[in-house]
Motif scaffolding. Structure first.
Motif, PDB file in Angstrom:
ATOM      1  N   GLU A  39      47.611  13.897  66.845  1.00 32.43           N
ATOM      2  CA  GLU A  39      48.719  14.797  66.749  1.00 32.43           C
ATOM      3  C   GLU A  39      49.815  14.281  65.486  1.00 32.43           C
ATOM      4  O   GLU A  39      50.407  15.231  64.863  1.00 32.43           O
ATOM      5  CB  GLU A  39      49.687  14.253  68.100  1.00 32.43           C
ATOM      6  N   GLU A  83      54.156  19.436  67.135  1.00 34.29           N
ATOM      7  CA  GLU A  83      53.278  18.395  67.190  1.00 34.29           C
ATOM      8  C   GLU A  83      53.940  16.824  67.101  1.00 34.29           C
ATOM      9  O   GLU A  83      53.204  15.992  67.682  1.00 34.29           O
ATOM     10  CB  GLU A  83      52.391  18.399  65.777  1.00 34.29           C
ATOM     11  N   HIS A 123      54.321  16.217  70.783  1.00 36.01           N
ATOM     12  CA  HIS A 123      52.799  15.727  71.271  1.00 36.01           C
ATOM     13  C   HIS A 123      52.911  14.063  70.961  1.00 36.01           C
ATOM     14  O   HIS A 123      52.408  13.450  71.966  1.00 36.01           O
ATOM     15  CB  HIS A 123      51.962  16.480  70.657  1.00 36.01           C
ATOM     16  N   GLU A 145      47.997  23.755  72.259  1.00 38.08           N
ATOM     17  CA  GLU A 145      46.919  23.858  71.445  1.00 38.08           C
ATOM     18  C   GLU A 145      46.114  25.289  71.263  1.00 38.08           C
ATOM     19  O   GLU A 145      45.807  25.794  70.096  1.00 38.08           O
ATOM     20  CB  GLU A 145      45.599  22.672  71.264  1.00 38.08           C
ATOM     21  N   HIS A 200      48.336  27.179  68.970  1.00 34.72           N
ATOM     22  CA  HIS A 200      48.289  27.060  67.595  1.00 34.72           C
ATOM     23  C   HIS A 200      46.885  27.627  67.079  1.00 34.72           C
ATOM     24  O   HIS A 200      46.759  28.100  65.839  1.00 34.72           O
ATOM     25  CB  HIS A 200      48.092  25.366  67.557  1.00 34.72           C
TER      26      HIS A 200
HETATM   27 FE   LIG Z   1      49.502  18.837  69.260  1.00 35.03          FE
END
Ligand SMILES: [Fe+2]
Ligand SMILES: [Fe+2]
Length: 193
Positions: free
Chosen positions: A31, A62, A65, A147, A150
């Motif tokens: 992360e 991120e 996360h 994810e 992303h």
């Molecule tokens: Fe992530």
């Protein structure tokens, strides 16, 4: 949906399960690296306004996360350890030749990022389905969704900024190469190991 050519052997989860501290430590740094990648894309390609805007949002997501994983480590009474070498990413980075135009370099970086997101997503899905630890399984289900988004975003930017046909051909070649790397992996308690 992710386009990956080789699924992870589900037995990888059995290895992970024996060392949750190790996977969480490695995951925390994944992360952190995702955050650093987003910042680095802003620094390297500031004129791509839409990308910069999305990367700012991604940095925030991120790093959040990272905090979620860090909190899990603390909850379980551990302290974050040192970063691990990511052999998978090191191997992956050898695929595209260095140099080329600025657009080419950008496309390559976006494709690498898309692939790492895709593989992470696949690994998180496996954890969410196979982990005996139900609390951790739910944790991974939620991260899997992020994810996946992303992955779609990075691939979309690569197609937007590069020549679509060329980008699609490169993406297919990269997927083939990644499958070869992956055939030797799935044996360690790390996100990409
Ligand atoms: Fe992530
Ligand atoms: Fe991500």
């Amino acid at each position: 949906m992710l386009g990956l050519k080789l699924p992870t052997d589900p037995r990888w989860v059995n290895i992970v399960e024996k060392n949750i501290e190790e996977i969480l430590t490695d995951h925390a740094f994944c992360e952190q690296k995702a955050t650093s990648t987003a910042i680095s894309l802003i620094v390297s390609f500031p004129e791509y306004t839409e990308l910069v805007q999305e990367m700012v949002a991604l940095v925030k997501e991120e790093i959040s996360h990272f905090k979620m994983v860090h909190d899990k480590i603390l909850e379980r009474g551990w302290t974050l350890g040192r970063d691990r070498k990511d052999e998978y990413v090191i191997q992956l980075m050898k695929f595209f030749p260095k140099g080329g135009s600025r657009t080419t370099q950008l496309v390559h970086r976006l494709l690498y990022a898309a692939l790492i997101e895709a593989r992470s997503c696949e690994r998180f899905r496996l954890l969410s389905e196979e982990l005996e630890d139900k609390e951790l399984a739910t944790f991974y289900r939620n991260l899997m969704v992020s994810e996946a988004n992303h992955y779609t975003m990075f691939l979309g930017f690569a197609r937007q900024y590069g020549e679509k046909k060329e980008v699609d051909a490169k993406w297919q070649q990269l997927l083939e190469y990644e499958a070869k790397i992956m055939s030797d992996l799935g044996k360690k308690e790390t996100v990409h190991g």
